[in-house]
Design an enzyme around this catalytic site. Structure first.
Site, PDB file in Angstrom:
ATOM      1  CB  CYS A 270     -49.176  31.502  13.590  1.00 58.48           C
ATOM      2  SG  CYS A 270     -50.226  31.668  12.166  1.00 58.48           S
TER       3      CYS A 270
ATOM      4  CB  CYS B 242     -50.874  27.703   7.713  1.00 60.03           C
ATOM      5  SG  CYS B 242     -50.513  27.295   9.420  1.00 60.03           S
TER       6      CYS B 242
END
Lengths: 121, 406
Positions: A35, A105
């Site tokens: 990301c 994440c």
């Protein structure tokens, strides 16, 4: 939707332990190639005790909330305690199950923390 | 496009977290119509044999089926059958040029111009092989609206530029560089042009004669075909110049202990057993596209893109990247919702059955230029409808509601 409960959104909007520790003894930068997120982790450790630990950088709600919840729980604990900490325990702090696609994440800051504590500045 | 075409795609009977599937990720891979799935199935059920090897009936059939698709692909893009190399996908096609042609055609100090719009698959090979062979690799900058800097490009063309690598349609922004003009300019200094057409072949007619490029690569799975099959088209003389990228069976003329002579192109580049089922599926995908024709598909997707741009532009807090309108763009829209990470946007949309891509879209140098770590990307296929866009907009409002804490 379940994942974005008030606790996670609250820690995303007002992250605890955000910023950089003055006079840090330990530091690490980890980035997530998926990301493009990056987290900088700084900590001040005295005789094995975590006096202060903070994170900075940009991330999604899951990663920011996970960092905030994790570091909040660690101030005043020991480096030995962090070494014992399992990824599952970090995920549990979020209070809701997150899908496997978001594990990276939630664990980015934790990885940075472990790396930071393994090295000395 | 008739709404009934959705019924040709079995996947649209799926429910996603209790919702109908709103698939807005065709730039990653398109869904597959039943005609493609049954063609692949039929190959394995009734004709399975190793193409170009068996003298038996099934071998003859499998060979004919694969070679028929070669003819169809050639007609589809305006090339000749002997210029059609089957690959595993766009990445393999580009690497074939990078390993097979470029090291023989370029010398140390020669220049390769690579656009900054490129997907990593048309970026990393040049960066890595450039360092190995000491080519000078320069990047064509991207300016306002996601357009390539045409002035920089013409100023950096000279006799030592041997290759220009450019996408037909950017996977991250939808930008379409002015290709025939860039190719003409490159040819004037003697440079060859490699076009990444992965994001183009499902959306508009690609004609290698009109583009006048030298190599063109694309994948089957982004044009309603199966994964694991793709095409590299190259001019005959360039394919003849190239060395095989893989060595193995059925790509040789004669093997002696002292050395080997290779088959003519395209067989020279098709070592090992080919993905025959995938190739047959690619043929079925081309037939599926042809029943509608590109003018209808392109018009439909352009209308959807325009509609989505209009709806997004009146949504407060949405920041768009790339071209502003539908001219010079494919059916791709990149954006962010202010204050919300792209992954969070995608996750909330997914909970409503809306599939979008969030991330750097394998174009990190471009993201660096846009100064964002990631974007949300919406991309259309022939099966999308205005209702899909409406569901997206409703989903984005839900994202904003959740994050505003109201």
């Amino acid at each position: 939707m379940d994942l974005y409960r008030e606790k996670i959104l609250d820690h995303y909007r007002n992250p605890r332990q955000y910023g950089k520790v003055a006079g840090a003894t330990h530091r690490a930068v980890r980035s997530n190639p998926v990301c493009g997120d990056e987290v900088t982790l700084t900590a001040r450790v005295r005789r094995g005790t975590i006096v202060d630990v903070r994170f900075s950088g940009r991330g999604c709600a899951i990663s920011t909330a996970a960092n905030s919840l994790l570091l909040e729980s660690l101030v005043g604990t020991t480096v030995a305690h962090v070494r014992q900490l399992q990824p599952a325990a970090v995920l549990k702090l979020l209070g809701v199950p997150i899908g496997p696609a978001r594990h990276h994440c939630a664990l980015l800051g934790f990885e940075a923390l472990r790396e930071a504590l393994a090295t000395r500045t | 496009m008739p709404v009934s075409i959705r019924r040709q795609f079995p996947i649209f009977t799926r429910r996603i977290h209790g919702n109908p599937l709103t698939y807005l990720d065709s730039a990653a891979t398109t869904q597959k119509p039943a005609a493609v799935l049954s063609a692949v199935d039929d190959f394995y059920q009734r004709h399975c044999a190793n193409p170009r090897r068996g003298l038996h009936q099934l071998g003859v059939e499998a060979t004919a089926m694969v070679e028929d698709v070669r003819q169809e692909v050639a007609a589809f893009i305006g090339g000749r059958p002997e210029e059609i190399v089957f690959t595993s996908g766009t990445t393999a096609g580009i690497n074939l040029v990078a390993y097979g042609w470029a090291p023989l055609a370029l010398r140390a100090g020669d220049t390769v111009l690579v656009s900054l719009l490129e997907h990593h698959s048309n970026f990393v090979p040049w960066q890595q092989l450039g360092a190995l062979h000491r080519w000078r690799v320069q990047f064509i900058p991207v300016g306002a609206g996601g357009q390539l800097d045409a002035r920089w490009f013409s100023a950096h063309l000279h006799r030592r530029v041997k290759l220009v690598c450019v996408t037909h349609t950017s996977n991250a922004l939808g930008t379409q560089p002015p290709l025939p003009a860039m190719v003409r300019a490159a040819h004037r200094v003697g440079a060859r042009v490699l076009v990444d057409a992965a994001q183009a072949v499902a959306h508009q007619r690609i004609d290698v004669q009109r583009l006048d490029c030298d190599f063109l690569a694309f994948s089957g799975h982004k044009m309603y075909g199966p994964m694991g099959v793709g095409v590299l088209w190259g001019r005959t003389e360039l394919l003849r110049q190239s060395r095989p990228f893989h060595y193995g069976g059925e790509m040789i003329r004669e093997v002696r202990r002292q050395g080997t002579t290779f088959a003519d192109p395209p067989a020279k580049f098709e070592a090992g057993t080919q993905n025959a089922g995938g190739i047959v599926g690619l043929g079925a995908a081309i037939a599926w596209i042809k029943q509608f024709g590109f003018s209808r598909i392109a018009r439909h997707e352009r209308q959807l893109t325009a509609y989505a741009l209009r709806r997004l532009s009146v949504l407060p807090g949405v920041v768009r990247y790339g071209p502003s309108g539908v001219i010079g763009r494919g059916p791709v829209i990149s954006f962010n919702v202010r204050g919300v990470h792209a992954h969070d946007v995608a996750q909330i949309l997914d909970s409503l059955g809306v599939a979008v891509r969030a991330g750097h879209h394998c174009a990190m140098p471009l993201m660096e230029l846009l100064q964002v770590p990631s974007t949300v990307r919406v991309s259309f296929g022939a099966y999308n409808t205005k209702e899909d866009v409406d569901r997206l907009i409703r989903g984005l409002k839900e994202v904003q509601r959740i994050f505003s804490g109201k």
